[in-house]
Design a protein around this motif. Sequence first.
Motif, PDB file in Angstrom:
ATOM      1  N   ALA A   1      10.293  24.613  18.322  1.00 47.44           N
ATOM      2  CA  ALA A   1       9.549  24.405  19.709  1.00 47.44           C
ATOM      3  C   ALA A   1       8.074  25.097  19.585  1.00 47.44           C
ATOM      4  O   ALA A   1       7.271  24.427  20.181  1.00 47.44           O
ATOM      5  CB  ALA A   1      10.561  24.801  20.702  1.00 47.44           C
ATOM      6  N   THR A   2       8.038  26.101  18.952  1.00 46.04           N
ATOM      7  CA  THR A   2       6.841  26.950  19.150  1.00 46.04           C
ATOM      8  C   THR A   2       6.043  26.369  18.243  1.00 46.04           C
ATOM      9  O   THR A   2       4.862  26.225  18.603  1.00 46.04           O
ATOM     10  CB  THR A   2       7.278  28.336  18.461  1.00 46.04           C
ATOM     11  N   ASP A   3       6.382  25.598  16.970  1.00 42.77           N
ATOM     12  CA  ASP A   3       5.603  24.730  16.259  1.00 42.77           C
ATOM     13  C   ASP A   3       4.911  23.792  17.105  1.00 42.77           C
ATOM     14  O   ASP A   3       3.686  23.222  17.056  1.00 42.77           O
ATOM     15  CB  ASP A   3       6.089  24.319  15.045  1.00 42.77           C
ATOM     16  N   ARG A   4       5.588  22.981  17.831  1.00 40.87           N
ATOM     17  CA  ARG A   4       5.111  21.940  18.908  1.00 40.87           C
ATOM     18  C   ARG A   4       4.322  22.458  19.886  1.00 40.87           C
ATOM     19  O   ARG A   4       3.256  21.692  20.335  1.00 40.87           O
ATOM     20  CB  ARG A   4       6.248  21.085  18.900  1.00 40.87           C
ATOM     21  N   GLU A   5       4.802  23.293  20.360  1.00 41.67           N
ATOM     22  CA  GLU A   5       4.110  23.994  21.583  1.00 41.67           C
ATOM     23  C   GLU A   5       2.970  24.788  21.584  1.00 41.67           C
ATOM     24  O   GLU A   5       2.102  24.819  22.387  1.00 41.67           O
ATOM     25  CB  GLU A   5       5.243  24.703  22.732  1.00 41.67           C
ATOM     26  N   GLY A   6       2.563  25.529  20.491  1.00 40.25           N
ATOM     27  CA  GLY A   6       1.790  26.559  20.068  1.00 40.25           C
ATOM     28  C   GLY A   6       2.159  27.813  20.431  1.00 40.25           C
ATOM     29  O   GLY A   6       1.669  28.795  19.978  1.00 40.25           O
ATOM     30  N   HIS A   7       3.079  27.963  21.481  1.00 38.82           N
ATOM     31  CA  HIS A   7       3.533  29.539  21.924  1.00 38.82           C
ATOM     32  C   HIS A   7       4.971  29.467  22.547  1.00 38.82           C
ATOM     33  O   HIS A   7       5.203  28.303  23.069  1.00 38.82           O
ATOM     34  CB  HIS A   7       2.575  30.011  22.938  1.00 38.82           C
ATOM     35  N   PRO A   8       5.874  30.411  22.407  1.00 39.07           N
ATOM     36  CA  PRO A   8       7.047  30.212  22.906  1.00 39.07           C
ATOM     37  C   PRO A   8       7.522  30.707  24.189  1.00 39.07           C
ATOM     38  O   PRO A   8       8.666  30.738  24.767  1.00 39.07           O
ATOM     39  CB  PRO A   8       7.870  31.353  22.090  1.00 39.07           C
ATOM     40  N   ASP A   9       6.480  30.809  25.065  1.00 40.09           N
ATOM     41  CA  ASP A   9       6.706  31.360  26.291  1.00 40.09           C
ATOM     42  C   ASP A   9       7.651  30.542  27.195  1.00 40.09           C
ATOM     43  O   ASP A   9       8.576  31.158  27.804  1.00 40.09           O
ATOM     44  CB  ASP A   9       5.510  31.741  27.085  1.00 40.09           C
ATOM     45  N   ASN A  10       7.376  29.465  27.261  1.00 44.55           N
ATOM     46  CA  ASN A  10       8.489  28.470  27.951  1.00 44.55           C
ATOM     47  C   ASN A  10       9.430  27.965  27.305  1.00 44.55           C
ATOM     48  O   ASN A  10      10.830  27.832  27.844  1.00 44.55           O
ATOM     49  CB  ASN A  10       7.607  27.034  28.461  1.00 44.55           C
TER      50      ASN A  10
END
Length: 300
Positions: free
Chosen positions: A136-145
């Motif tokens: 998910a972080t790979d796709r979103e750019g950051h994992p906060d959500n």
Amino acid sequence: MRFELEVPATSANLGPGYDSFGLALEIFDSLSLTLHDEPVDATACVRVTGESAAALPTDRTHLIMRVIAEVLASEYPLTPAGVVDRLSLDCTNRIPHSRGLGSSAAAIVAGIALAGEVGHHVGGPELSRERVLELATDREGHPDNAAPAIFGGLSISLSHPARSFRIPIGTVAEVTVLVPDVRLDTEIARGVIPVSIEHEVAAENSARAGLLVHGFSSDASVLMEATDDRLHQEFRREAYPESMELVDALRARGLPAVISGAGPTVLVLADSVPAEVVPAAVEVIRTSIDLGGYRTRRIG
């Protein structure tokens, strides 16, 4: 075979925790992915009800279907040919879109988790939640959500590599979400933040982020100070002036209010707000904090 999944809305930043803090809310999108015996019509394989139903695609370009196909290809390369062609998806959307409540992260997490269920069903390994976070972080750019949507509760996340840590919550059980009837693209909100800030500002923001952990875990009396962001909200004031006016009005009354994610939704760390402060066009949602993250069930 059918795979059912619920994934929560999330509120990121919480004031000073820019791109790192996130909170899961008990507002859920519900999804049902069916693996048919034969291929289904690729142009009508998705059915959406609820939030943004009329605007979302009903073919395999739908975000969740795209993520499922990508994750099956990357994580389950031995998946029998034609499995993706046999999938259909039903979505009941309750998370407001483009309002700062993590709708895109929820969709990405849902797609990855559903791909894991399908991949495991056809003989592959289970997909761990830690791996879901990485993808998910790979796709979103950051994992906060993504992190609270996966693990629930209050999370602090690192991006490189993607990791998340749950913070025990001892002081806040319910929050109030104030959702305007306007939308804001995340990239527009990001574009108004300066490239650099002064060290003194960064230090102050770091201190308040640390205080936020203390406020959530053991001492609610510090939440007003802890949610006083110095890094991003003021820079974005012109992007959502009505929301910032609402934040100002609530904070003037002693309520720890912040912009939720990239906005324009306002999150209040309290179970109620004065009705006279809230504009008529703003939807008021009182919700508990979700402590479990996404949940799945296999039927058939």
